[in-house]
Motif scaffolding. Structure first.
Motif: not given
Length: 206
Positions: A87-88, A135-138, A81-82, A131-132
């Protein structure tokens, strides 16, 4: 028996559409004039606004059975999320600059004016956006380990390769998008894995 619930429609759409749109963005970047102010710049960056649907993947593996994996999943989702918000923010800056700049020199001047402000570079262009991806990789790693795993080991590996390719050179975006699509496909019920009971798969494998 741990049963993987059927993928939600939004997850199926995200699994296919997000990598496809990323590949299209990579293709647009290769066109003449796409990096200068104008329609190519705006269309290419607008494609990346589809990225929020990737967050639907957090729920695709189904409920986590112990406190440890639940906490780890929430931490990974928080990181995603962070990074996504950052990124947005970066995409918003890029779209604004592309919309108001009159030429390449003006574009560079506007970027310099924005990025030179304290905190803008790490918040929107370097540290937080990373972090995006992490996070997706995790989340993929969490879905590929343990008794209730719903992914094979190669899903997080492919995602990691895609992230490295993108970081190395944005010209690799179309290739990275293919890796992401293959890595995410089982979460939507496509390919090996899908929405089948893990115990049943194990029994057949035995």
């Amino acid at each position: 028996m741990h049963t993987v619930p059927p993928a939600r429609p939004v997850t199926r759409v995200a699994v296919v559409a997000a990598p496809v749109l990323m590949a299209l963005y990579g293709g647009v970047r290769l066109l003449d004039g796409s990096r200068d102010p104008g329609p190519g710049w705006l269309v290419g960056h607008s494609l990346l606004l589809f990225a929020p649907l990737l967050l639907a993947l957090e729920r695709a593996p189904g409920p986590r059975r112990t406190a440890g994996p639940r906490v780890a999943g929430r931490v990974a989702l928080g990181a995603a999320f962070t990074g996504l918000v950052a990124s947005l923010g970066q995409i918003g800056i890029d779209l604004y600059v592309g919309a108001v700049a009159v030429d390449k020199a003006d574009q560079n001047r506007l970027f310099e004016a924005v990025q030179s402000r304290p905190g803008v570079e790490p918040l929107f262009y370097s540290a937080l956006p990373l972090l995006f991806h992490l996070g997706v990789l995790a989340l993929l790693v969490g879905a590929s380990v343990g008794a209730g795993r719903v992914l094979r080991w190669w899903s997080p590996v492919l995602m990691a390769v895609a992230i490295v390719l993108t970081a190395a050179d944005l010209a690799f975006l179309p290739l990275a998008a293919v890796g992401q699509l293959v890595a995410l496909a089982p979460l939507a019920g496509f390919g090996p894995g899908g929405s089948r009971p893990v115990a049943a798969r194990s029994a057949r494998a035995a």
